[in-house]
Design a protein around this motif. Structure first.
Motif, PDB file in Angstrom:
ATOM      1  N   CYS A  43      14.636  22.355 -23.929  1.00 13.73           N
ATOM      2  CA  CYS A  43      13.657  22.218 -25.009  1.00 13.73           C
ATOM      3  C   CYS A  43      13.476  20.738 -25.313  1.00 13.73           C
ATOM      4  O   CYS A  43      14.459  20.021 -25.561  1.00 13.73           O
ATOM      5  CB  CYS A  43      14.132  22.965 -26.251  1.00 13.73           C
ATOM      6  N   ASN A  44      12.235  20.283 -25.297  1.00 13.49           N
ATOM      7  CA  ASN A  44      11.916  18.893 -25.625  1.00 13.49           C
ATOM      8  C   ASN A  44      12.750  17.898 -24.834  1.00 13.49           C
ATOM      9  O   ASN A  44      13.228  16.884 -25.369  1.00 13.49           O
ATOM     10  CB  ASN A  44      12.092  18.645 -27.126  1.00 13.49           C
ATOM     11  N   GLY A  45      12.957  18.174 -23.560  1.00 15.73           N
ATOM     12  CA  GLY A  45      13.677  17.257 -22.701  1.00 15.73           C
ATOM     13  C   GLY A  45      15.186  17.387 -22.730  1.00 15.73           C
ATOM     14  O   GLY A  45      15.875  16.730 -21.946  1.00 15.73           O
ATOM     15  N   SER A  46      15.713  18.254 -23.616  1.00 11.54           N
ATOM     16  CA  SER A  46      17.164  18.465 -23.691  1.00 11.54           C
ATOM     17  C   SER A  46      17.521  19.790 -23.026  1.00 11.54           C
ATOM     18  O   SER A  46      16.874  20.809 -23.290  1.00 11.54           O
ATOM     19  CB  SER A  46      17.633  18.490 -25.151  1.00 11.54           C
ATOM     20  N   THR A  47      18.522  19.761 -22.179  1.00  6.51           N
ATOM     21  CA  THR A  47      18.983  20.989 -21.535  1.00  6.51           C
ATOM     22  C   THR A  47      20.060  21.626 -22.405  1.00  6.51           C
ATOM     23  O   THR A  47      21.077  21.004 -22.701  1.00  6.51           O
ATOM     24  CB  THR A  47      19.551  20.687 -20.137  1.00  6.51           C
ATOM     25  N   ARG A  62      21.813  23.455 -31.200  1.00 10.03           N
ATOM     26  CA  ARG A  62      20.482  23.688 -30.636  1.00 10.03           C
ATOM     27  C   ARG A  62      19.459  23.613 -31.774  1.00 10.03           C
ATOM     28  O   ARG A  62      19.653  24.198 -32.840  1.00 10.03           O
ATOM     29  CB  ARG A  62      20.405  25.049 -29.947  1.00 10.03           C
ATOM     30  N   SER A  63      18.390  22.909 -31.519  1.00 10.41           N
ATOM     31  CA  SER A  63      17.362  22.708 -32.538  1.00 10.41           C
ATOM     32  C   SER A  63      16.432  23.920 -32.583  1.00 10.41           C
ATOM     33  O   SER A  63      15.303  23.883 -32.086  1.00 10.41           O
ATOM     34  CB  SER A  63      16.575  21.433 -32.219  1.00 10.41           C
ATOM     35  N   ASP A 136      14.348  21.714 -39.221  1.00  5.07           N
ATOM     36  CA  ASP A 136      13.552  20.776 -38.415  1.00  5.07           C
ATOM     37  C   ASP A 136      13.672  21.132 -36.932  1.00  5.07           C
ATOM     38  O   ASP A 136      14.051  20.296 -36.104  1.00  5.07           O
ATOM     39  CB  ASP A 136      13.999  19.335 -38.660  1.00  5.07           C
ATOM     40  N   PRO A 137      13.346  22.371 -36.579  1.00  4.61           N
ATOM     41  CA  PRO A 137      13.632  22.841 -35.218  1.00  4.61           C
ATOM     42  C   PRO A 137      12.686  22.278 -34.175  1.00  4.61           C
ATOM     43  O   PRO A 137      11.558  21.868 -34.469  1.00  4.61           O
ATOM     44  CB  PRO A 137      13.446  24.364 -35.352  1.00  4.61           C
TER      45      PRO A 137
END
Length: 226
Positions: A43-47, A62-63, A136-137
């Protein structure tokens, strides 16, 4: 499970398919509440998960904003306190103002001091959405959020979800059994059956041209004329 899909910021993707097809399990996997035997989630570049590399980010890191089917509100807390409870990552002096802002965003101004039992089903759902946004997910997960309200309230909540999408730019993944609801709200449908992605496309594309008889059966669409 052999599900594969992507959802861009500002996009709403609906997971559709019969009961037991893995829709809610996929949401739980994204949130880190269920660990698949193998897979990759980013998600958004984060694995967040990569079973090959041994990456498994715990749920609290995890966001994710998650709205459960039963809303999962704290019954002894007011609407304001339910939202404020999800703001522990913010400085203490910011939490009340931020919680009030989020309740206004979901049209609950004036109801901040009510506890869940004093709120309607639709109002409880709005509190649950505000609480999910309080984190702020990077992604908002909605697990059949409208199933417990009547049709009239549901129409109003659909309208508010469309408004919300213009105020927050994040991927939104919706699980629903209601194909009309999915077609009305989603940019993309992901058709699932037994944990497998069968077809992804706009509602018009999927409903007008199911990719296979299995897709047609998963969506309970009428048979084509002979």
């Amino acid at each position: 499970m052999h599900a594969e899909f992507s959802c861009a910021p500002g996009e709403l993707l609906a997971l559709v398919g019969p009961s037991g097809s893995g829709k809610s399990t996929i949401l739980r996997a994204i949130a880190g509440l269920y660990r698949p035997y193998q897979g990759r989630i980013s998600c958004n570049g984060s694995t967040w998960l990569d079973t090959v590399s041994g990456i498994d980010t715990p749920p609290h890191r995890r966001s994710v904003g998650f709205v459960f089917q039963n809303y999962a509100l704290f019954p002894h807390m007011t609407a304001l306190d339910n939202v404020k409870a999800a703001l522990a990552h913010r400085p203490a002096n910011e939490r009340i103002d931020r919680a009030r802002t989020l309740l206004r965003l979901v049209h609950l101004e004036g109801l901040e001091s009510r506890r869940p039992a004093a709120l309607s089903g639709g109002q409880q759902q709005r509190v649950a959405v505000a609480r999910a946004l309080a984190r702020d997910p990077g992604v908002l997960l909605l697990d059949e959020p409208f199933s417990a309200v009547d049709r009239r309230t549901r129409r109003g909540l659909h309208r508010e979800l469309r408004e919300l999408r213009t105020a927050v730019s994040m991927p939104i993944v919706l699980v629903t059994h209601d194909l009309d609801e999915a077609a009305d709200l989603a940019d993309l449908l992901c058709v699932l059956d037994r944990g497998e992605t069968l077809q992804i496309g706009s509602a018009g594309e999927v409903l007008a041209a199911p990719a296979s008889e299995r897709v047609r059966e998963a969506l309970d669409l009428p048979l084509e004329d002979a």
